[in-house]
Scaffold this motif. Structure first.
Motif, PDB file in Angstrom:
ATOM      1  N   ILE A 109       0.819  -1.214   0.000  1.00  0.00           N
ATOM      2  CA  ILE A 109       0.000   0.000   0.000  1.00  0.00           C
ATOM      3  C   ILE A 109       0.850   1.260   0.000  1.00  0.00           C
ATOM      4  CG2 ILE A 109      -1.993  -1.088   1.078  1.00  0.00           C
ATOM      5  CD1 ILE A 109      -1.121   0.051   3.742  1.00  0.00           C
ATOM      6  N   THR A 118      -4.958  -1.041  -7.649  1.00  0.00           N
ATOM      7  CA  THR A 118      -6.332  -0.907  -7.168  1.00  0.00           C
ATOM      8  C   THR A 118      -7.289  -0.580  -8.298  1.00  0.00           C
ATOM      9  OG1 THR A 118      -5.568  -0.197  -4.978  1.00  0.00           O
ATOM     10  CG2 THR A 118      -7.834   0.349  -5.565  1.00  0.00           C
ATOM     11  N   LYS A 122     -10.017  -3.598  -8.844  1.00  0.00           N
ATOM     12  CA  LYS A 122     -11.276  -3.314  -8.163  1.00  0.00           C
ATOM     13  C   LYS A 122     -12.071  -2.167  -8.785  1.00  0.00           C
ATOM     14  CE  LYS A 122     -12.003  -4.165  -3.861  1.00  0.00           C
ATOM     15  NZ  LYS A 122     -12.030  -4.201  -2.373  1.00  0.00           N
ATOM     16  N   THR A 147     -14.651   1.834   9.140  1.00  0.00           N
ATOM     17  CA  THR A 147     -13.597   2.778   8.755  1.00  0.00           C
ATOM     18  C   THR A 147     -14.061   4.181   9.133  1.00  0.00           C
ATOM     19  OG1 THR A 147     -14.432   3.292   6.529  1.00  0.00           O
ATOM     20  CG2 THR A 147     -13.013   1.336   6.735  1.00  0.00           C
ATOM     21  N   ASP A 194      -8.337  -9.039   0.858  1.00  0.00           N
ATOM     22  CA  ASP A 194      -8.545  -7.986  -0.137  1.00  0.00           C
ATOM     23  C   ASP A 194      -7.190  -7.355  -0.432  1.00  0.00           C
ATOM     24  OD1 ASP A 194      -9.082  -5.684  -1.592  1.00  0.00           O
ATOM     25  OD2 ASP A 194     -10.909  -5.212  -0.482  1.00  0.00           O
ATOM     26  N   THR A 196      -6.343  -4.911  -2.201  1.00  0.00           N
ATOM     27  CA  THR A 196      -6.333  -3.458  -2.352  1.00  0.00           C
ATOM     28  C   THR A 196      -6.409  -2.738  -1.012  1.00  0.00           C
ATOM     29  OG1 THR A 196      -8.752  -3.225  -2.556  1.00  0.00           O
ATOM     30  CG2 THR A 196      -7.507  -3.694  -4.572  1.00  0.00           C
ATOM     31  N   LYS A 197      -6.798  -3.452   0.042  1.00  0.00           N
ATOM     32  CA  LYS A 197      -6.931  -2.832   1.358  1.00  0.00           C
ATOM     33  C   LYS A 197      -5.863  -3.309   2.326  1.00  0.00           C
ATOM     34  CE  LYS A 197     -11.005  -2.368   3.175  1.00  0.00           C
ATOM     35  NZ  LYS A 197     -12.367  -2.647   3.681  1.00  0.00           N
ATOM     36  N   GLU A 199      -5.223  -3.857   5.146  1.00  0.00           N
ATOM     37  CA  GLU A 199      -5.666  -3.588   6.516  1.00  0.00           C
ATOM     38  C   GLU A 199      -7.183  -3.420   6.523  1.00  0.00           C
ATOM     39  OE1 GLU A 199      -3.528  -0.099   7.439  1.00  0.00           O
ATOM     40  OE2 GLU A 199      -1.570  -1.038   7.253  1.00  0.00           O
ATOM     41  N   SER A 200      -7.865  -4.032   7.488  1.00  0.00           N
ATOM     42  CA  SER A 200      -9.315  -4.057   7.492  1.00  0.00           C
ATOM     43  C   SER A 200      -9.951  -2.684   7.663  1.00  0.00           C
ATOM     44  CB  SER A 200      -9.814  -4.982   8.601  1.00  0.00           C
ATOM     45  OG  SER A 200      -9.400  -4.513   9.867  1.00  0.00           O
ATOM     46  N   ARG A 202      -8.987   0.103   6.292  1.00  0.00           N
ATOM     47  CA  ARG A 202      -8.552   0.980   5.219  1.00  0.00           C
ATOM     48  C   ARG A 202      -9.531   0.918   4.056  1.00  0.00           C
ATOM     49  NH1 ARG A 202      -5.473   0.488   0.557  1.00  0.00           N
ATOM     50  NH2 ARG A 202      -4.289   2.347   0.010  1.00  0.00           N
ATOM     51  N   GLU A 203      -9.890   2.065   3.479  1.00  0.00           N
ATOM     52  CA  GLU A 203     -10.774   2.112   2.315  1.00  0.00           C
ATOM     53  C   GLU A 203      -9.969   1.884   1.037  1.00  0.00           C
ATOM     54  OE1 GLU A 203     -13.939   2.265   1.830  1.00  0.00           O
ATOM     55  OE2 GLU A 203     -14.690   2.730   3.826  1.00  0.00           O
ATOM     56  N   CYS A 204     -10.567   1.186   0.089  1.00  0.00           N
ATOM     57  CA  CYS A 204      -9.899   0.966  -1.190  1.00  0.00           C
ATOM     58  C   CYS A 204     -10.249   2.064  -2.196  1.00  0.00           C
ATOM     59  CB  CYS A 204     -10.304  -0.387  -1.774  1.00  0.00           C
ATOM     60  SG  CYS A 204     -12.053  -0.472  -2.220  1.00  0.00           S
TER      61      CYS A 204
END
Length: 208
Positions: A109, A118, A122, A147, A194, A196-197, A199-200, A202-204
């Motif tokens: 990231i 990303t 996605k 989030t 995921d 693209t994220k 970390e749980s 975090r927004e993609c």
């Protein structure tokens, strides 16, 4: 009330906050010309899929599969698709994982290439799906506490293109959903990834 009229989101959310997820879904479908559900089959997605399909079983379910899901997630997806009779509309990236592994890899990231990654896995498939289906109501399983961005919305919000985003379980906790899944005999699966994220919390970028 319809989507052709201007909605007072503050008042609407206050009123909807008193209703059950099923009643919220029934309300949203009553004003929708075209509704869709989006899913990635992450943990607790079975709740929104069961809730919407139990009210209207032919609602199109958009699944943007990144190609990086765990074997457990793919098995879980098949179980829910079959048991709930979901009207799945599958969208995948234009590039295969094998091709991307050579040309781009799986950037962290903090890597500038993660933005392109990303977009490929996605955002582009999602934008393509929404352009094809053109929904005015979009059901999601966003919840408060996931989030910082999701804490800033509510049961009903509007996406940048004006689509009404409806999150019937917005105020529910994991424990609440655990009970819902047990009561409705819906399986859950926690081995989910995921790319693209990472970390749980975090927004993609898909919902922003």
């Amino acid at each position: 009330m319809s989507l052709d009229t201007e909605l007072d989101l503050e008042k609407l959310n206050k009123d909807l906050g008193k209703l059950s997820p099923k009643k919220i879904i029934e309300w949203a479908l009553s004003i929708a010309k075209k509704a869709v559900v989006t899913t990635n089959f992450r943990p607790y997605e079975g709740a929104i899929l069961q809730a919407v399909s139990s009210v209207k079983n032919d609602v199109e379910v958009i699944w943007c599969d990144t190609g990086y899901n765990t074997p457990q997630t793919y098995k879980h997806a098949e179980t829910l698709i079959d048991s709930l009779g979901l009207n799945i509309q599958l969208y995948v990236p234009k590039q295969t994982v094998a091709y991307r592994n050579v040309t781009l890899g799986l950037p962290s990231i903090d890597d500038p290439k993660h933005v392109l990654f990303t977009e490929q896995v996605k955002l582009e498939p999602f934008k393509r799906a929404m352009k094809i289906h053109k929904p005015d109501v979009w059901f999601t399983n966003l919840r408060k506490g996931q989030t910082a961005f999701r804490d800033s919305i509510d049961i009903v919000s509007k996406s940048n293109d004006g689509t009404l985003k409806v999150s019937p379980f917005y105020n529910w906790s994991d424990e609440d959903l655990d009970g819902y899944l047990v009561e409705n005999k819906i399986p859950n699966e926690f081995k989910y990834f995921d790319p693209t994220k990472v970390e749980s919390n975090r927004e993609c970028g898909l919902h922003i």
